[in-house]
Scaffold this motif. Structure first.
Motif, PDB file in Angstrom:
ATOM      1  N   VAL A  83       0.841  -1.200   0.000  1.00  0.00           N
ATOM      2  CA  VAL A  83       0.000   0.000   0.000  1.00  0.00           C
ATOM      3  C   VAL A  83       0.879   1.253   0.000  1.00  0.00           C
ATOM      4  N   TYR A  84       1.899   1.267   0.842  1.00  0.00           N
ATOM      5  CA  TYR A  84       2.794   2.422   0.923  1.00  0.00           C
ATOM      6  C   TYR A  84       3.485   2.669  -0.419  1.00  0.00           C
ATOM      7  N   ILE A  85       4.041   1.622  -1.013  1.00  0.00           N
ATOM      8  CA  ILE A  85       4.777   1.756  -2.274  1.00  0.00           C
ATOM      9  C   ILE A  85       3.851   2.202  -3.406  1.00  0.00           C
ATOM     10  N   GLU A  86       2.639   1.665  -3.447  1.00  0.00           N
ATOM     11  CA  GLU A  86       1.695   2.050  -4.501  1.00  0.00           C
ATOM     12  C   GLU A  86       1.329   3.531  -4.416  1.00  0.00           C
ATOM     13  N   GLY A  87       1.330   4.084  -3.226  1.00  0.00           N
ATOM     14  CA  GLY A  87       1.005   5.498  -3.050  1.00  0.00           C
ATOM     15  C   GLY A  87       2.200   6.423  -3.198  1.00  0.00           C
ATOM     16  N   LEU A  88       3.360   5.876  -3.473  1.00  0.00           N
ATOM     17  CA  LEU A  88       4.593   6.650  -3.534  1.00  0.00           C
ATOM     18  C   LEU A  88       4.911   7.043  -4.971  1.00  0.00           C
ATOM     19  N   GLU A  89       5.173   8.307  -5.186  1.00  0.00           N
ATOM     20  CA  GLU A  89       5.607   8.805  -6.494  1.00  0.00           C
ATOM     21  C   GLU A  89       7.130   8.772  -6.553  1.00  0.00           C
ATOM     22  N   GLU A  90       7.677   8.780  -7.752  1.00  0.00           N
ATOM     23  CA  GLU A  90       9.131   8.782  -7.948  1.00  0.00           C
ATOM     24  C   GLU A  90       9.789   9.904  -7.143  1.00  0.00           C
ATOM     25  N   SER A  91       9.210  11.083  -7.168  1.00  0.00           N
ATOM     26  CA  SER A  91       9.793  12.222  -6.443  1.00  0.00           C
ATOM     27  C   SER A  91       9.772  12.008  -4.932  1.00  0.00           C
ATOM     28  N   GLY A  92       8.855  11.170  -4.464  1.00  0.00           N
ATOM     29  CA  GLY A  92       8.755  10.885  -3.037  1.00  0.00           C
ATOM     30  C   GLY A  92       9.940  10.106  -2.497  1.00  0.00           C
ATOM     31  N   LEU A  93      10.669   9.445  -3.380  1.00  0.00           N
ATOM     32  CA  LEU A  93      11.835   8.679  -2.939  1.00  0.00           C
ATOM     33  C   LEU A  93      12.921   9.569  -2.357  1.00  0.00           C
TER      34      LEU A  93
END
Length: 151
Positions: A83-93
């Protein structure tokens, strides 16, 4: 982001294979079970930090004898990380996360580096777990990334 997602899928797969191998071995080695539990709880600690929650409620090194309870920790981790990874955008990394370690010392680390820590920490300990299985004359399990990539 594609690489992180793929590596996380490897983590879920490798964790599952490790748990299956432990179950098949029938081991009662308390130190080994403590190490396996440590991996699962460490995954949970880092997820809690990524979510902006504290992690002081978690004890990284407790005795653990029930593999069913440990398996539940890993299954819940996988569900919540997905769930966390699916909600994460590239810029969020590259976003920075402020958190305190288990001793209360403050740190600031990028999401990317935290996820890499989770991935590498688990792989390191899966190697130790495999070695312990071999010492007990049980069959170690193949958890190399390339094995995962070939399926």
């Amino acid at each position: 982001m594609k690489t992180i997602k793929c590596m996380m899928n490897h983590l879920y797969w490798a964790d599952g294979r490790m748990l299956d191998a432990l179950e098949d071995s029938g081991t009662k080695n308390k130190d080994l079970m403590k190490l396996v539990r440590h991996v699962g709880v460490a995954e949970r600690v880092w997820l809690s930090r990524l979510q902006g929650k504290g992690s002081e409620q978690y004890s990284l090194w407790e005795e653990a004898e029930d593999l069913t309870v440990i398996r539940t920790i890993f299954e819940e981790n996988a569900e919540h990380y997905r769930v966390y990874i699916e909600g994460l955008e590239e810029s969020g990394l590259d976003e920075m996360v402020d958190y305190a370690n288990q001793s209360g010392v403050p740190f600031r680390t990028s999401v990317r580096d935290i996820l890499l820590q989770v991935l590498l920490h688990g792989q390191y300990h899966r190697g130790q777990i495999n070695r312990a299985l071999r010492i007990e004359s049980a069959e170690p399990v193949q958890v190399d990334y390339i094995t995962f990539a070939r399926i």
